[in-house]
Write a protein that holds these residues in place. Structure first.
Motif, short mmCIF file in Angstrom:
data_model
loop_
_atom_site.label_atom_id
_atom_site.label_comp_id
_atom_site.label_asym_id
_atom_site.label_seq_id
_atom_site.Cartn_x
_atom_site.Cartn_y
_atom_site.Cartn_z
N LYS A 141 -68.38 -19.18 1.27
CA LYS A 141 -69.40 -20.21 1.40
C LYS A 141 -69.01 -21.25 2.43
CE LYS A 141 -73.14 -22.33 0.01
NZ LYS A 141 -74.38 -21.76 0.53
N ASP A 147 -78.27 -14.44 6.96
CA ASP A 147 -76.88 -14.71 6.61
C ASP A 147 -76.36 -13.43 5.97
OD1 ASP A 147 -74.43 -15.61 5.77
OD2 ASP A 147 -75.16 -17.53 5.04
N SER A 205 -77.81 -16.26 0.38
CA SER A 205 -78.09 -17.12 -0.77
C SER A 205 -79.54 -17.01 -1.22
CB SER A 205 -77.85 -18.60 -0.41
OG SER A 205 -76.61 -18.80 0.18
N ASP A 224 -83.65 -18.05 7.68
CA ASP A 224 -82.44 -18.75 7.26
C ASP A 224 -81.24 -18.10 7.93
OD1 ASP A 224 -80.66 -20.38 5.85
OD2 ASP A 224 -80.53 -18.98 4.16
MG LIG Z 1 -77.06 -20.52 3.41
#
Ligand SMILES: [Mg+2]
Ligand SMILES: Nc1ncnc2c1ncn2[C@@H]1O[C@H](COP(=O)(O)OP(=O)(O)OP(=O)(O)O)[C@@H](O)[C@H]1O
Ligand SMILES: Nc1ncnc2c1ncn2[C@@H]1O[C@H](COP(=O)(O)OP(=O)(O)O)[C@@H](O)[C@H]1O
Ligand SMILES: [Mg+2]
Ligand SMILES: [Zn+2]
Ligand SMILES: [Zn+2]
Lengths: 271, 389
Positions: free
Chosen positions: A23, B154, B159, B232
């Motif tokens: 992350k 991504d 996510s 995104d």
């Molecule tokens: Mg993200």
């Protein structure tokens, strides 16, 4: 080939630790910086290799953003953070002409620079080399792990924030470690809990406990929680030595405890 | 719609083979050879639209590309030391690789039915790109007459499936390509997350393979008629960013919304991202400052958790002459809504954060910029104000 030189420049390093996370913005560079400062505090000599090529944060966090890397006969001389030369740093940030310049590179170019970082930086003797990484499991990570493999890194510290979105990415990072044969030293949960300076109410801004739960689930050590600490953010913004200057702030004990576990781990390994 | 049937139908053509590839790639990696598999393997069925279309440079097969491959568009293509023994050496050296990728034209065709394309970018990680993308999509989709698509590029840290409440969903193959996964009839989503078998699966891919995936998302997904395509992205200025801009170059991107948090550690990366946009001639719609200030739920006092030590997004926007679209405060409920896969807009219509959204709607900046795109962003906030009134 470069092999001779490769072995030359990293052989003086006793332990190599990677700081990873799937992350972004979870505090990898923060943990790398504070770990380096805390290790120095206990008398160790530390190097930091910043392989975040698109978003290098460490030069600013250590207030050396205006310094430059020099060339010597054996390679690149890293930037020393202090006069005593107890912390040295190599980052792409030192190689840019303008600080806001974007490094718009595809994988192969990034890989080449990382290889060069590993083979050509003259670190000298170090107790620890900390490798700060960008988020993910891609070029930078594969290249860094491959290039460092001959020097048998101690392992990786995985950083997460407590919420599920972040823990999910770190689960994938664990798989990366498993597949690349990189030992997981442990998981750090960062930004867990914020104590309101006005009324002392603790708010779990990014929820709580996700990192610890992940560590249990994955059966890897849990190194501790670092609370959200505006004092820490501020000292990183200004490049202050948080470990030296804010021993009373909420995040301080967490860093000391994490560092102690690293030191203990090292003793256990060498004895 | 046929959508329902395609969702309910457990298609055997599920594109799930990535994992196997990863394992093989890792095999190569662990054994210490300098070759890593970067070929594409997302074409699950021979003869399917996806399989048929994936014969580009990155190739549909399992090619081994040398790690130091200079890249097909480089002057060194096929001539570098690492090209020795590369199965593509001849092709690369011939210069054929430097020709524009035919996919760009195919993508332009495909994107004819997509009216607006907006990228959500940031140089810094964890600043809220996915959160903003998700809520922009949720917000726009409140208007049932509009068709919204949300594409997550991504590749290593997707996510969006979780944020949209779609974790565990799968992508299905139809005659006309991959079907997106739908939140509502007018809100379709595509992410590499839908192609993974388990939450532990890592996508350990180098650039070329990620690029191939992005190409397929643009060319081989059956998007249909779309008013807004929101993309995104991961943080940074590398493969994914170059590829999305390149692949959409003939299709025209409306612009980028750039997300930052207030502290300098984040802004220094965001300035790089803005430079990236200039470099690739991508218009900047504006900047959103996220996580600016936290209002204590107990005493209602504000704390600067990520302090704007150099003036925050405001000063940066002035310096770089880009519009500031607004500031969104830190609100723990936003994180919870994201974790639960729900829209914060409908979950917590009366939080201090939502009140701040009201101010954004009234902000001079939004009124000044007389651009239809900005109006669409403000539509999101209008939707918000509608929800809270
Ligand atoms: Mg993200
Ligand atoms: N205004 C806000 N208040 C509170 N939490 C927020 C806010 N904005 C985002 N978050 C939370 O912060 C975390 C990071 O956000 P998000 O995943 O959208 O960032 P990102 O920029 O996409 O990160 P990455 O670079 O890893 O893709 C998420 O848990 C999200 O729910
Ligand atoms: N425990 C914490 N308390 C307060 N701020 C933090 C904490 N950990 C990190 N930060 C801040 O969060 C931001 C992101 O951290 P950073 O280390 O740059 O993340 P990464 O390297 O993972 O992208 C920085 O501004 C940093 O100062
Ligand atoms: Mg970092
Ligand atoms: Zn309070
Ligand atoms: Zn080649």
């Amino acid at each position: 080939m470069e092999t001779a030189q490769e072995t030359g420049n990293l052989t003086g390093i006793r332990q190599i630790i990677l700081v990873l996370s799937g992350k972004g913005g979870v505090g990898k560079s923060t943990i790398s910086t504070e770990l380096a400062l805390a290790l120095r505090h206990s008398g160790k000599k530390v190097g930091i290799l910043d392989v975040d090529l698109c978003g290098p944060s460490i030069p600013r966090m250590l207030k050396v953003q205006d310094k430059a890397v020099h060339q010597c006969d054996n390679g690149w001389v890293p930037v020393f953070v202090d006069q005593e030369q107890t912390i040295s740093l190599m980052s792409v940030g030192f190689l840019l002409e303008k600080p806001d310049e974007a490094v718009v590179w595809r994988g192969p170019k990034k890989n080449a620079l990382i290889k060069q970082f590993v083979s050509d930086v003259v670190w000298g003797d170090l107790d620890y080399l900390i490798v700060d990484t960008p988020p993910g499991t891609s070029d930078e990570h594969i290249s860094a792990v491959e290039a460092l493999r001959p020097y048998k890194p101690l392992g990786a510290i995985l950083v997460t924030t407590p919420q599920a979105i972040s823990v999910g990415d770190v689960r994938r990072e664990l798989t990366f470690c498993k597949k690349t044969g990189l030992r997981v030293i442990g998981i750090v949960e960062n930004m867990s809990g914020f104590i309101c300076p006005h009324c002392s109410e603790c708010t779990n801004l990014f929820s709580k406990g996700g990192g610890e739960e992940l560590a249990r689930h994955a059966k890897v050590p849990f190194l501790g929680c670092v609370p959200l600490d505006p004092q820490l953010t501020k000292s990183l913004e200004e490049g202050q030595d948080f470990i030296q200057e804010f021993p009373k702030s909420p995040a301080f004990p967490a860093f000391i405890s994490i560092t102690q576990q690293i030191l203990d781990g090292m003793l256990a390994q060498t004895s | 719609m046929e959508l329902a049937t395609s969702l309910g139908d457990p298609s055997p053509g599920r594109a799930r083979d990535e994992v196997a590839i990863c394992a093989r790639a890792q095999g190569a990696l662990v054994s210490g050879t300098s070759f890593t598999l970067v070929g594409l393997n997302v074409a699950p069925q021979a003869g399917s639209a996806a399989a048929a279309g994936s014969g580009g440079q990155e190739g549909a097969g399992m090619e081994e590309v040398p790690q130091d491959c200079p890249g097909t568009s480089s002057a060194q293509a096929g001539k570098g030391a690492s090209c020795q023994g590369c199965p593509n050496q001849r092709l690369c050296a011939s210069g054929a690789g430097a020709a524009p990728d035919p996919a760009i034209e195919e993508i332009r065709e495909k994107m004819r039915t997509v009216k607006h394309k907006i990228l959500v970018l940031s140089g810094k990680g964890g600043v809220g790109k996915s959160t903003f993308s998700a809520h922009l999509a949720y917000g726009l989709a409140e208007d049932e007459s509009k068709q919204i698509a949300l594409l997550d590029i991504d590749i290593c840290g997707p996510s969006i499936p979780k944020m949209m409440g779609l974790e565990g969903e799968q992508v299905h193959q139809s005659g006309s390509g991959w079907s997106p996964v739908y939140v509502e009839e007018n809100l379709g989503v595509m992410s590499v997350g839908f192609l993974l078998g388990s939450p532990d699966d890592a996508v350990i891919w180098r650039g070329p393979k990620k690029n191939g995936m992005i190409k397929q998302f643009l060319r081989d997904v059956d998007w249909g008629e779309i008013d807004y395509l929101i993309v995104d992205t991961p943080p940074g200025t590398s493969d994914e960013h170059l590829s999305i801009v390149q692949y959409l170059s003939a299709a025209h991107i409306d612009g980028a919304v750039i997300i930052t948090t207030p502290q300098e550690v984040s802004l220094q990366d965001v300035r790089k991202e803005i430079n990236f946009c200039h470099k690739v001639k991508l218009p900047i719609i504006g900047v959103v400052e996220n996580m600016s200030g936290f209002i204590c739920p107990k005493c209602k006092n504000e704390s600067q958790i990520f302090p704007p030590t150099t003036g925050g997004a405001e000063v940066m926007c002035q310096d770089l002459k880009v519009p500031l679209l607004g500031k969104v405060p830190l609100d723990p409920q936003i994180g919870k809504s994201c974790d639960n896969g729900q829209s914060f807009l409908t979950e917590v219509p009366d939080s201090p954060a939502t009140l701040a959204y009201r101010n954004i709607i009234q902000s001079k900046c939004l009124k000044h910029v007389n651009n239809y795109l900005i109006k669409n962003i403000s539509l999101w906030f209008t939707v918000l104000s509608y929800l809270i009134s």
